[in-house]
Each structure stands twice: as C-alpha cells, then as structure tokens.
Design a protein around this motif. Structure first.
Motif, short mmCIF file in Angstrom:
data_model
loop_
_atom_site.label_atom_id
_atom_site.label_comp_id
_atom_site.label_asym_id
_atom_site.label_seq_id
_atom_site.Cartn_x
_atom_site.Cartn_y
_atom_site.Cartn_z
N UNK A 1 0.87 -1.17 0.00
CA UNK A 1 0.00 0.00 0.00
C UNK A 1 0.91 1.22 0.00
N UNK A 2 1.19 1.76 -1.18
CA UNK A 2 2.21 2.79 -1.30
C UNK A 2 1.89 4.02 -0.44
N UNK B 1 -6.17 -1.31 -10.67
CA UNK B 1 -6.05 -2.58 -9.95
C UNK B 1 -4.61 -3.08 -9.85
N UNK B 2 -3.64 -2.25 -10.21
CA UNK B 2 -2.23 -2.64 -10.05
C UNK B 2 -1.92 -2.84 -8.57
N UNK B 3 -1.01 -3.77 -8.29
CA UNK B 3 -0.71 -4.14 -6.90
C UNK B 3 0.79 -4.28 -6.69
N UNK B 4 1.52 -3.16 -6.55
CA UNK B 4 2.97 -3.22 -6.33
C UNK B 4 3.32 -3.46 -4.87
N UNK B 5 4.39 -4.20 -4.64
CA UNK B 5 4.89 -4.49 -3.30
C UNK B 5 6.21 -3.78 -3.08
N UNK B 6 6.38 -3.24 -1.88
CA UNK B 6 7.65 -2.61 -1.52
C UNK B 6 8.22 -3.25 -0.28
N UNK C 1 8.89 8.98 -0.68
CA UNK C 1 7.44 9.09 -0.92
C UNK C 1 7.13 9.72 -2.27
N UNK C 2 6.04 9.28 -2.87
CA UNK C 2 5.72 9.68 -4.24
C UNK C 2 5.47 11.17 -4.38
#
Length: 311
Positions: A100-101, A237-242, A302-303
C-alpha cells in the motif's frame, strides 16, 4: 504469531532523524570478508508482512534460500499492511514487506522507514460466483463494476482490516462515488485467504490479490469477474509491493544490517529469479520489479516528494 515487544527509543515531535544507509560487509565465517559460505550465523530478523505474501507460500521459498545462504533466520509475522507497519513503528520488526504505497509513504515521511525498494507486483481482481448477480463480468472499468455492486446491493465481503487490499478497495469505492453502504456490505476483519473462503461459502463478491486467489483456486469455486492490468484490466487494480528497513535512528534495537542484507538479497538477481519462478499449478503469482534497465529512483522516497533546486 505472537510478537515480543522490543525496547525502543522515545521520539519527540513528528519529525525524526533519518537513518544511515548501507549494509555491513559480510564475512566468510572465518572473520574475513568474502563470498565463500554463509556470511552470518546464529542471528535472526523479524519481518512483518501482508497475508498475501505469506498465504501464497512465496515467503517459504525466498526465506529458506536466504537462510541457507547466510545462516540468518527470518521470523515472519503476517498481518494486514496497516498492522505490519504499526508493529514496525513500535520497533517490533526489522523489515517490512507490504503493498500500500500511500501507507508506506506515510511510514517513511514519519521517519520510521528507510531505504525502501520496489520488490515485485501482481494485481487485484474482483472474484465471485459464476451467477454474477450484479452483471459485472468483463467490466472494463473497476469503478463501473463497484457502482453496479452497490446499485444492486449485491453481497460484497470486505477485508475491513486496514490491509493493502482494504486500502485499495476503499480507494475504488471513493473513485466510484459510492459512499453509502447497507447490509450488503460486510466487513470481516480477516486475512485474504479467510475472506476468499468465506466468499466461497456464503456467496457474493470480494476484491482479492491475484496471487492469493491463484494459490487457492483449486479449493474454491469463485471466478475472476473483473481482471487487473496483468490481463489487460484497468491500471487502478495494479498491486505493487515494496520492502522497507526500519530506521535504526528511531529504534536502536533493530537488526538494521541484517535487514539490509535481506533487502539486498530479495532485490538481487538471485532473489528476483526466485520470485519470478515461484508458481502454483503452473501460474506465476508475482512478477519481479527490483531490476530494470532504467531504475525508478522515485521508489526510494514518498511519491509526493519533489526535488527542489536553488536558482
């Protein structure tokens, strides 16, 4: 899994000092630096992460490889993203792997996390029974699908646990302009696997990450009704992980060097290969994102942070 609360430094005010970057050199087990054999032994780190990375079995694969190479144990605590980050804020973990960015950015902005890296991605999908009472199958826009679910008051099971999936779900409801919920909307406060099982048993729709759905597909009768971007669906619906190390300037007890070794391994060629090759019933669950010909340097901060220059 129970977590033993660790000693931590009190932090005054909202801003805290940034931690130092880098990773300690690893030894070959004889006190010399090198690449022959395990680098460190008799140590462990605590990873707080999402239920999706745990339920799919991915962590068993990558952690075993890391432990065998370096002799470092990985104690994994799987919860929703919000809870995983909260444990890290309290100094109860050394490294966090979440998806959850916006929550990751807040964690970094508040000074609790350092050295964030993009790790991997998959996507979210809307799943439900084949009878599809809201008629959302094949919808090109996820907002339209959510609008129809609300308009028909079709049962929708929400994670309701401040996880990355729940955060994305709330973002979609907001984008769809839906702000009134009745009995059709059911918050469960459970992990992804449990909510999928409950949806399978009682009917309705839910938002799921593709990896967990695929890992359970053979045991449930739910179908993907709205696809994510991996299969040509909407980018929403993209789901990136960090993955983020806990700041040692805030919590002096954290195993920062080991956390950075873990981050380094998972984002290395070897670690990314393990992620790319991990599959269930022939289906790839996650797609590596740490290695690129043109690195995205925005991943480290942070973005909404922007570079400023003096004229």
């Amino acid at each position: 899994m129970a977590i033993q609360r660790r000693r931590f430094l009190a932090v005054a005010g909202s801003g805290v000092a940034a931690g130092f970057a880098g990773c300690a050199a690893v030894s070959d087990g004889n006190g010399d630096e090198g690449d022959g054999g395990p680098a460190i032994s008799g140590e462990s780190i605590t990873l707080t992460t999402t239920t999706s990375t745990y339920d799919t079995g991915l962590l068993d694969e990558v952690n075993l490889s890391f432990e065998e190479r370096y002799g470092v144990g990985v104690e994994t605590v799987s919860e929703g993203t919000g809870a995983a980050l909260e444990h890290a804020r309290n100094g109860d973990s050394d490294v966090v792997m979440v998806h959850a960015r916006s929550l990751e950015d807040e964690f970094i902005e508040d000074g609790y996390g350092v050295n964030r890296r993009d790790l991997m991605f998959n996507d979210f999908v809307v799943v439900g029974e084949s009878d599809d009472p809201a008629g959302i199958s094949g919808a090109e826009e996820i907002t339209e699908a959510f609008e129809e679910i609300a308009a028909t008051e079709s049962t929708f099971l929400s994670r309701g646990d401040e996880s990355g999936t729940h955060t994305k779900e709330l973002e979609i409801w907001d984008a769809a302009g839906v702000d009134e919920f009745g009995e059709w909307y059911q918050e469960r406060g459970q992990g992804m696997g449990e909510v999928l099982s409950q949806t399978n048993q009682g009917g309705g729709y839910t938002l799921a990450d593709r990896g967990t759905y695929l890992s359970m597909q053979s045991d449930i009768d739910l179908e993907i009704l709205v696809e994510g971007p991996i299969e040509g669906g909407p980018e929403l619906l993209a789901n990136p992980y960090g993955i983020v190390a806990v700041n040692p300037a805030v919590h002096e007890n954290v195993e920062y060097d080991l956390a950075m070794a873990y981050i380094g391994y998972l984002t290395s060629v070897e670690g990314q290969k393990i992620i790319a090759e991990y599959a269930v019933d022939g289906e790839q669950l996650f797609f590596p994102e740490a290695l690129a010909e043109e690195p995205n340097f925005q991943q480290y901060v942070p973005e909404d942070w922007e570079r400023t220059t003096d004229d």
